[in-house]
Design a protein around this motif. Structure first.
Motif, PDB file in Angstrom:
ATOM      1  N   ILE A 183       0.826  -1.133   0.073  1.00 33.80           N
ATOM      2  CA  ILE A 183       0.033  -0.128   0.004  1.00 33.80           C
ATOM      3  C   ILE A 183       0.761   1.428   0.119  1.00 33.80           C
ATOM      4  N   GLY A 184       1.873   1.379   0.630  1.00 30.80           N
ATOM      5  CA  GLY A 184       2.803   2.441   0.968  1.00 30.80           C
ATOM      6  C   GLY A 184       3.499   2.591  -0.348  1.00 30.80           C
ATOM      7  N   LEU A 185       3.935   1.835  -1.232  1.00 25.49           N
ATOM      8  CA  LEU A 185       4.729   1.840  -2.460  1.00 25.49           C
ATOM      9  C   LEU A 185       3.818   2.312  -3.497  1.00 25.49           C
ATOM     10  N   ASN A 186       2.487   1.815  -3.530  1.00 26.68           N
ATOM     11  CA  ASN A 186       1.520   2.365  -4.541  1.00 26.68           C
ATOM     12  C   ASN A 186       0.931   3.561  -4.056  1.00 26.68           C
ATOM     13  N   ALA A 187       0.893   3.972  -3.062  1.00 24.94           N
ATOM     14  CA  ALA A 187       0.393   5.444  -2.422  1.00 24.94           C
ATOM     15  C   ALA A 187       1.809   6.459  -3.240  1.00 24.94           C
ATOM     16  N   TYR A 188       2.854   5.900  -3.194  1.00 25.08           N
ATOM     17  CA  TYR A 188       4.106   6.873  -3.547  1.00 25.08           C
ATOM     18  C   TYR A 188       3.623   7.122  -5.276  1.00 25.08           C
ATOM     19  N   TRP A 192      -8.668   8.156  -7.430  1.00 23.40           N
ATOM     20  CA  TRP A 192      -8.221   7.314  -6.689  1.00 23.40           C
ATOM     21  C   TRP A 192      -8.953   6.237  -6.306  1.00 23.40           C
ATOM     22  N   ILE A 193      -9.873   6.130  -6.604  1.00 18.81           N
ATOM     23  CA  ILE A 193     -11.079   4.858  -6.607  1.00 18.81           C
ATOM     24  C   ILE A 193     -10.635   4.050  -7.662  1.00 18.81           C
ATOM     25  N   VAL A 194     -10.354   4.240  -8.912  1.00 25.04           N
ATOM     26  CA  VAL A 194      -9.832   3.647  -9.849  1.00 25.04           C
ATOM     27  C   VAL A 194      -8.399   3.121  -9.775  1.00 25.04           C
TER      28      VAL A 194
END
Length: 400
Positions: free
Chosen positions: A16-21, A44-46
């Protein structure tokens, strides 16, 4: 399962952290391009549906309809490539942004340029990676075995590991293997594990067995289990499917081919984790006549020294994919004594294939999809020249 829960939580948190980046950078670029009217909530939903699609499909497999779970798994498989190379590109991008700020360069100057550079780089990675994955090569090895094998002077063997047949690798890619192997006219065909990619259902639904049935050799077609057959949990169904098309799956079994050569098929190392275990190689080979050639099929290339001590002449493995996507090969190189290619260990000739199929995205960088054309030369005297030529393998054009 409880013992693994902290590990899963850590993996999910890191993911989740890496994808948030990645998501934040993409959002920043799109907002810059489209202005304040850009629909951030929808984005952000998609984004999170795509970024977590593989996890959603895996954990929700029993409750989600197949029409939703399968597309999510395919999308998630491709996302692994986007995530890995996206992270590397964005880290470089952040360094470039820092340098631009230090040089007092206007954001209006460097943001569009960096955005297009990233998109172009990702496109090139995907195009080249798809080509490497979908255009297999033949890796040729010639080995001298200082043992007699009856009247046989040589034996031609086709070897294909890690087909990973399923949602992303299907009949189209499989037909390339069948036509290429049959053009070689091998005496024997060996499949060292991971023929299917977890679930047996796409294999059955898409009738891949009918395509695999085209693999033909006078001495037969033999396979062993890989870790993905264990992960999928459909081993009995898989074995039955293979038997129906004339492929024998060896599970800690020994076959004496034409009373001239021993073929030893091991259960995968994953059997130790998923229950049942497997026999030590020494006990499995207890009744093998070591004056005749011995080939060991073991999916994961561990303990080459034990195979050499047991008296095996050739050990064939896969599993590593050579990292599949660079720079992952730097990891597999540290995990395994031999993660790809050829190694002489005492009297043992060890060969590890990068595999014919792919796990996750059908993308390869720093590796190629391959199958192996192996020729064994039997002699009463050691021929030093042949095995030294086999260290890297010779790449041949793939038969069309």
């Amino acid at each position: 399962m409880r013992n693994r829960l902290p590990f899963f939580i850590i993996v999910i948190a890191i993911t989740i952290g890496l994808n948030a980046y990645i998501g934040w950078h993409v959002h920043a670029l799109l907002t810059y391009w489209f202005g304040e009217g850009f629909p951030s909530l929808l984005y952000w939903i998609v984004f999170w549906i795509i970024a977590l699609s593989y996890m959603i499909a895996a954990f929700g497999a029993r409750v989600l309809p197949k029409g939703i779970a399968q597309p999510l798994k395919i999308i998630g498989s491709y996302w692994f490539a986007f995530m890995e190379y996206g992270l590397m590109l964005l880290l470089l991008t952040d360094v470039a942004i820092g340098l631009c700020r230090l040089a007092s360069v206007s954001p209006q100057s460097y943001i569009p340029v960096l955005g297009w550079v990233n998109l172009a780089a990702m496109a090139l990675i995907l195009v080249r990676g798809t080509y490497n994955a979908r255009t297999p090569v033949v890796r040729q090895y010639d080995l001298a075995i200082p043992k007699p094998a009856g009247e046989w002077k040589e034996l031609r063997i086709a070897v294909a590991s890690d087909l990973h047949l399923g949602l992303t690798v299907g009949n189209r890619h499989l037909r390339k293997l069948v036509s290429g192997v049959n053009a070689m006219k091998p005496d024997l065909i060996l499949l060292p594990g991971d023929v299917i990619d977890d679930s047996i259902h796409p294999f059955i639904r898409n009738r891949m067995g009918e395509t695999m049935k085209g693999l033909q050799a006078p001495l037969g077609v033999y396979a062993v289990l890989g870790n993905h057959e264990y992960i999928g949990g459909h081993i009995q169904a898989y074995v039955e499917q293979m038997e129906q098309i004339g492929i024998r799956v060896l599970m800690d079994e020994v076959v004496h081919l034409a009373e001239r050569l021993y073929l030893v098929g091991r259960k995968d190392k994953a059997a130790e984790q998923f229950g049942g275990g497997r026999k030590p190689l020494v006990s499995l080979m207890a009744d093998v006549d070591l004056t005749q050639p011995v080939i060991v099929l073991d999916h994961q290339p561990y303990h080459l020294d034990k195979a050499a001590e047991a008296g095996a002449d050739v050990m064939l493995s896969g599993h590593t994919h050579r990292g599949q996507m660079a720079p992952n090969h730097l990891i597999t190189r540290r995990l395994f004594e031999l993660d790809w290619g050829y190694l002489r260990k005492g009297n043992l000739h060890a060969i590890v294939s990068s595999g014919f199929g792919t796990w996750g995205p059908p993308i390869r960088l720093g590796s190629r999809s391959e199958w192996i054309a192996l020729t064994l030369h039997f002699t009463s005297e050691t021929e030093k020249g042949r095995s030294s030529d086999a260290r890297d393998g010779k790449e041949a054009n793939y038969p069309r």
